[in-house]
Design a protein around this motif. Structure first.
Motif, PDB file in Angstrom:
ATOM      1  N   ALA A   9      71.194 -51.282 -22.681  1.00  0.00           N
ATOM      2  CA  ALA A   9      70.477 -51.479 -21.426  1.00  0.00           C
ATOM      3  C   ALA A   9      69.560 -50.310 -21.144  1.00  0.00           C
ATOM      4  N   LYS A  10      70.051 -49.062 -21.412  1.00  0.00           N
ATOM      5  CA  LYS A  10      69.230 -47.885 -21.143  1.00  0.00           C
ATOM      6  C   LYS A  10      67.986 -47.890 -22.019  1.00  0.00           C
ATOM      7  N   LYS A  11      68.147 -48.234 -23.282  1.00  0.00           N
ATOM      8  CA  LYS A  11      66.998 -48.268 -24.191  1.00  0.00           C
ATOM      9  C   LYS A  11      65.975 -49.303 -23.735  1.00  0.00           C
ATOM     10  N   ALA A  12      66.462 -50.446 -23.303  1.00  0.00           N
ATOM     11  CA  ALA A  12      65.555 -51.497 -22.863  1.00  0.00           C
ATOM     12  C   ALA A  12      64.763 -51.031 -21.660  1.00  0.00           C
ATOM     13  N   HIS A  13      65.415 -50.268 -20.740  1.00  0.00           N
ATOM     14  CA  HIS A  13      64.742 -49.839 -19.523  1.00  0.00           C
ATOM     15  C   HIS A  13      63.725 -48.732 -19.784  1.00  0.00           C
ATOM     16  N   VAL A  14      64.018 -47.833 -20.737  1.00  0.00           N
ATOM     17  CA  VAL A  14      63.099 -46.716 -20.950  1.00  0.00           C
ATOM     18  C   VAL A  14      62.016 -47.063 -21.956  1.00  0.00           C
ATOM     19  N   GLY A  15      62.021 -48.293 -22.433  1.00  0.00           N
ATOM     20  CA  GLY A  15      60.913 -48.773 -23.252  1.00  0.00           C
ATOM     21  C   GLY A  15      60.977 -48.368 -24.710  1.00  0.00           C
ATOM     22  N   HIS A  16      62.194 -48.219 -25.279  1.00  0.00           N
ATOM     23  CA  HIS A  16      62.309 -47.869 -26.683  1.00  0.00           C
ATOM     24  C   HIS A  16      61.907 -49.032 -27.580  1.00  0.00           C
ATOM     25  N   TRP A  17      61.938 -50.247 -27.051  1.00  0.00           N
ATOM     26  CA  TRP A  17      61.473 -51.414 -27.806  1.00  0.00           C
ATOM     27  C   TRP A  17      59.968 -51.499 -27.681  1.00  0.00           C
ATOM     28  N   ARG A  18      59.272 -51.581 -28.800  1.00  0.00           N
ATOM     29  CA  ARG A  18      57.821 -51.702 -28.756  1.00  0.00           C
ATOM     30  C   ARG A  18      57.408 -53.170 -28.849  1.00  0.00           C
ATOM     31  N   ILE A  19      57.800 -53.903 -27.845  1.00  0.00           N
ATOM     32  CA  ILE A  19      57.459 -55.325 -27.779  1.00  0.00           C
ATOM     33  C   ILE A  19      56.367 -55.502 -26.733  1.00  0.00           C
ATOM     34  N   PRO A  20      55.234 -56.138 -27.073  1.00  0.00           N
ATOM     35  CA  PRO A  20      54.157 -56.330 -26.092  1.00  0.00           C
ATOM     36  C   PRO A  20      54.660 -57.063 -24.870  1.00  0.00           C
ATOM     37  N   ARG A  21      54.293 -56.573 -23.720  1.00  0.00           N
ATOM     38  CA  ARG A  21      54.694 -57.235 -22.488  1.00  0.00           C
ATOM     39  C   ARG A  21      53.869 -58.490 -22.281  1.00  0.00           C
ATOM     40  N   ARG A  22      54.547 -59.585 -21.970  1.00  0.00           N
ATOM     41  CA  ARG A  22      53.864 -60.852 -21.706  1.00  0.00           C
ATOM     42  C   ARG A  22      54.314 -61.359 -20.352  1.00  0.00           C
ATOM     43  N   PRO A  23      53.509 -62.217 -19.739  1.00  0.00           N
ATOM     44  CA  PRO A  23      53.898 -62.750 -18.433  1.00  0.00           C
ATOM     45  C   PRO A  23      55.238 -63.451 -18.506  1.00  0.00           C
ATOM     46  N   LYS A  24      56.094 -63.184 -17.551  1.00  0.00           N
ATOM     47  CA  LYS A  24      57.405 -63.818 -17.526  1.00  0.00           C
ATOM     48  C   LYS A  24      57.280 -65.273 -17.104  1.00  0.00           C
ATOM     49  N   GLY A  25      58.057 -66.136 -17.731  1.00  0.00           N
ATOM     50  CA  GLY A  25      58.025 -67.546 -17.396  1.00  0.00           C
ATOM     51  C   GLY A  25      59.411 -68.137 -17.432  1.00  0.00           C
ATOM     52  N   LYS A  26      59.487 -69.426 -17.207  1.00  0.00           N
ATOM     53  CA  LYS A  26      60.780 -70.092 -17.104  1.00  0.00           C
ATOM     54  C   LYS A  26      61.554 -70.070 -18.416  1.00  0.00           C
ATOM     55  N   MET A  27      60.836 -69.938 -19.537  1.00  0.00           N
ATOM     56  CA  MET A  27      61.501 -70.116 -20.815  1.00  0.00           C
ATOM     57  C   MET A  27      61.816 -68.795 -21.504  1.00  0.00           C
ATOM     58  N   ASP A  28      61.539 -67.650 -20.872  1.00  0.00           N
ATOM     59  CA  ASP A  28      61.870 -66.358 -21.466  1.00  0.00           C
ATOM     60  C   ASP A  28      63.380 -66.145 -21.458  1.00  0.00           C
ATOM     61  N   ALA A  29      63.912 -65.747 -22.600  1.00  0.00           N
ATOM     62  CA  ALA A  29      65.353 -65.462 -22.685  1.00  0.00           C
ATOM     63  C   ALA A  29      65.594 -63.994 -22.381  1.00  0.00           C
ATOM     64  N   LEU A  30      66.790 -63.688 -21.862  1.00  0.00           N
ATOM     65  CA  LEU A  30      67.139 -62.299 -21.584  1.00  0.00           C
ATOM     66  C   LEU A  30      67.338 -61.529 -22.874  1.00  0.00           C
ATOM     67  N   ILE A  31      67.894 -62.164 -23.864  1.00  0.00           N
ATOM     68  CA  ILE A  31      68.090 -61.535 -25.159  1.00  0.00           C
ATOM     69  C   ILE A  31      67.365 -62.367 -26.203  1.00  0.00           C
ATOM     70  N   LEU A  88      50.787 -69.286 -21.487  1.00  0.00           N
ATOM     71  CA  LEU A  88      50.735 -70.006 -20.223  1.00  0.00           C
ATOM     72  C   LEU A  88      52.147 -70.249 -19.700  1.00  0.00           C
ATOM     73  N   GLU A  89      52.400 -69.852 -18.475  1.00  0.00           N
ATOM     74  CA  GLU A  89      53.700 -70.046 -17.834  1.00  0.00           C
ATOM     75  C   GLU A  89      54.835 -69.485 -18.697  1.00  0.00           C
ATOM     76  N   GLY A  90      54.567 -68.348 -19.338  1.00  0.00           N
ATOM     77  CA  GLY A  90      55.587 -67.729 -20.172  1.00  0.00           C
ATOM     78  C   GLY A  90      55.804 -68.426 -21.493  1.00  0.00           C
ATOM     79  N   LEU A  91      54.866 -69.266 -21.912  1.00  0.00           N
ATOM     80  CA  LEU A  91      54.986 -70.019 -23.160  1.00  0.00           C
ATOM     81  C   LEU A  91      53.863 -69.649 -24.120  1.00  0.00           C
ATOM     82  N   THR A  92      54.140 -69.803 -25.401  1.00  0.00           N
ATOM     83  CA  THR A  92      53.102 -69.684 -26.417  1.00  0.00           C
ATOM     84  C   THR A  92      52.600 -71.088 -26.735  1.00  0.00           C
ATOM     85  N   VAL A  93      51.301 -71.280 -26.621  1.00  0.00           N
ATOM     86  CA  VAL A  93      50.697 -72.592 -26.833  1.00  0.00           C
ATOM     87  C   VAL A  93      49.666 -72.496 -27.955  1.00  0.00           C
ATOM     88  N   VAL A  94      49.809 -73.312 -28.975  1.00  0.00           N
ATOM     89  CA  VAL A  94      48.773 -73.423 -30.002  1.00  0.00           C
ATOM     90  C   VAL A  94      48.173 -74.814 -29.877  1.00  0.00           C
TER      91      VAL A  94
END
Length: 203
Positions: A9-31, A88-94
Motif C-alpha cells: 500500500a505504501k509503495k502504491a501511494h508514493v508512486g513507486h509503480w510507473r504506470i501512466p495515470r488514466r481517468p478512473k472509470g467504472k471498470m478499473d480494478a483495484l488490483i 472513455l469512461e475508464g475504458l480502452t476503446v479501439v
C-alpha cells in the motif's frame, strides 16, 4: 491490514509503480491482475450512431438504457476522429470505420491495445471475406446470422478465442453448411452458407 499488504500500500501511494495515470472509470480494478477476460464489449454502429450489433460481456452497463447512453457517448467522441484508440469512461476503446459502419472493441483501462486491435481486425477482415469486401450497412443487415457466428468464433464470454480471419471464415462456413471443406472450395461453401442465411430470413 496484513504485514504483507502494508508495504504494498505504501509503495502504491508514493508512486513507486510507473504506470501512466488514466481517468478512473467504472471498470478499473483495484488490483491489476492478468486475466483471460480481455474483451468487455463488441459494438457495431451505423453512421448515425444507431446500434446494429452489440454484445456486452460483463455487467458494467447492465441495462439497455445505460448501454445506449454509452454507445451514444462513444460514437460522439470517435466518429469525427482519425485515431484508432480512445480512452472513455475508464475504458480502452479501439475502433475503425468503413463506409457507413463503425466497429468498436472495448476493454478495461489497463488492457493491451494490441490484443483488442487483433480482435477488431479479425472481425472486420472476417466480415470482409464473408461479404465479398462489401462491408456496409445493407450487406451486413442481410447477413446478421454470419455476423453472430463470426463474433462467437472470435470471442467467448470476453475471452479471445481466435484472431485469424481465415479460421473464423472456415468455421462460420462449416456451421452454416454441413458439406466438408475438402469437397468444395471455401468460396463455394461460403456461398452455400449465404444462401442458407437468405432462406432462413425469408421464412
Amino acid at each position: 491490514m496484513s504485514l504483507l499488504a502494508e508495504p504494498f500500500a505504501k509503495k502504491a501511494h508514493v508512486g513507486h509503480w510507473r504506470i501512466p495515470r488514466r481517468p478512473k472509470g467504472k471498470m478499473d480494478a483495484l488490483i491489476l491482475e492478468p486475466s483471460l477476460y480481455t474483451v468487455k464489449a463488441v459494438l457495431i454502429l451505423d453512421n448515425d450512431g444507431e446500434r446494429l450489433y452489440a454484445k456486452y460481456y460483463d455487467e458494467t452497463y447492465p441495462t439497455v438504457k445505460e448501454q445506449k447512453a454509452f454507445e451514444k457517448n462513444i460514437f460522439n467522441k470517435t466518429h469525427r476522429t482519425d485515431s484508432e484508440i480512445a480512452l472513455l469512461e475508464g475504458l480502452t476503446v479501439v475502433y475503425k470505420s468503413n463506409i457507413d459502419l463503425y466497429f468498436y472493441v472495448i476493454g478495461s483501462s489497463h488492457e493491451n491495445e494490441l490484443m483488442l486491435m487483433s480482435v477488431l481486425n479479425c472481425l472486420f477482415d472476417s466480415l470482409s471475406q464473408m461479404l465479398r469486401k462489401n462491408v456496409e450497412k445493407r450487406a451486413l443487415l442481410e447477413n446478421m446470422e454470419g455476423l453472430f457466428l463470426a463474433v462467437d468464433e472470435i470471442v467467448d464470454g470476453g475471452v479471445i478465442l481466435e484472431s485469424d480471419p481465415q479460421q473464423v471464415v472456415h468455421r462460420v462456413a462449416l456451421r452454416g453448411d454441413d458439406v466438408p471443406l475438402t469437397e468444395q472450395t471455401v468460396t463455394q461453401v461460403l456461398q452455400s452458407a449465404k444462401e442458407q442465411i437468405k432462406w432462413s430470413l425469408l421464412r
